[in-house]
Design a protein around this motif. Structure first.
Motif, PDB file in Angstrom:
ATOM      1  N   THR A  49       1.069  -1.140   0.223  1.00 10.87           N
ATOM      2  CA  THR A  49      -0.171   0.003  -0.024  1.00 10.87           C
ATOM      3  C   THR A  49       0.844   1.236  -0.122  1.00 10.87           C
ATOM      4  N   ARG A  55      -4.697   1.616   5.394  1.00 10.15           N
ATOM      5  CA  ARG A  55      -4.960   0.098   5.073  1.00 10.15           C
ATOM      6  C   ARG A  55      -4.894  -0.875   6.267  1.00 10.15           C
ATOM      7  N   GLU A  58      -8.643  -0.209   7.234  1.00 12.73           N
ATOM      8  CA  GLU A  58      -9.597  -1.210   6.223  1.00 12.73           C
ATOM      9  C   GLU A  58      -9.555  -2.510   6.556  1.00 12.73           C
ATOM     10  N   HIS A  59      -8.378  -3.130   6.709  1.00  9.29           N
ATOM     11  CA  HIS A  59      -8.357  -4.376   7.275  1.00  9.29           C
ATOM     12  C   HIS A  59      -9.158  -4.895   8.287  1.00  9.29           C
TER      13      HIS A  59
END
Length: 127
Positions: A49, A55, A58-59
């Motif tokens: 990323t 990120r 988001e995970h």
């Protein structure tokens, strides 16, 4: 307060465009390979990323419903490797994934020289 001359405004605008363009170019080159770990599932995840904080969020929030990481919500960043380009990051990510070995991933985390060697192996001029 008096306004600056149109020449000063033009110069300011010119330099502002140059600086913004430089920063955009500079930041677009930076990319990261990262390894996450979930204690809940005792699994690792490898990805790449340009924005590590976003990120990881988001995970853990399951932003991508078809993602492997939806199996847990406790992902923690174990390591990240700063790359010079997205292309280099993708090559290193693929290299790690092709090993398909938990031991390799754990060694990658434990021994930073493995990441440094991959950065050299996948330099832009070697691609």
């Amino acid at each position: 307060m008096a306004r600056g001359s149109s020449r000063e405004t033009e110069m300011f605008t010119f330099f502002r465009v140059i600086v913004v363009s430089f920063l955009n170019h500079f930041y677009m080159l930076i990319h990261f390979v990262y390894i996450l770990y979930s204690e809940q599932t005792d699994k690792y995840y490898i990805g790449q990323t340009e924005d590590l904080d976003r990120r990881l969020m988001e995970h853990n929030s399951h932003s991508y419903q078809d993602s492997y990481t939806k199996i847990a919500s406790d992902w923690k960043m174990k390591i990240n490797l700063k790359c010079s380009s997205k292309r280099q990051a993708i090559k290193i990510e693929n290299h790690i994934k092709k090993n398909r070995s938990r031991k390799y991933v754990e060694d990658f985390i434990r021994f930073p020289e493995i990441g440094q060697n991959l950065l050299v192996k996948y330099l832009e001029e070697n691609q």
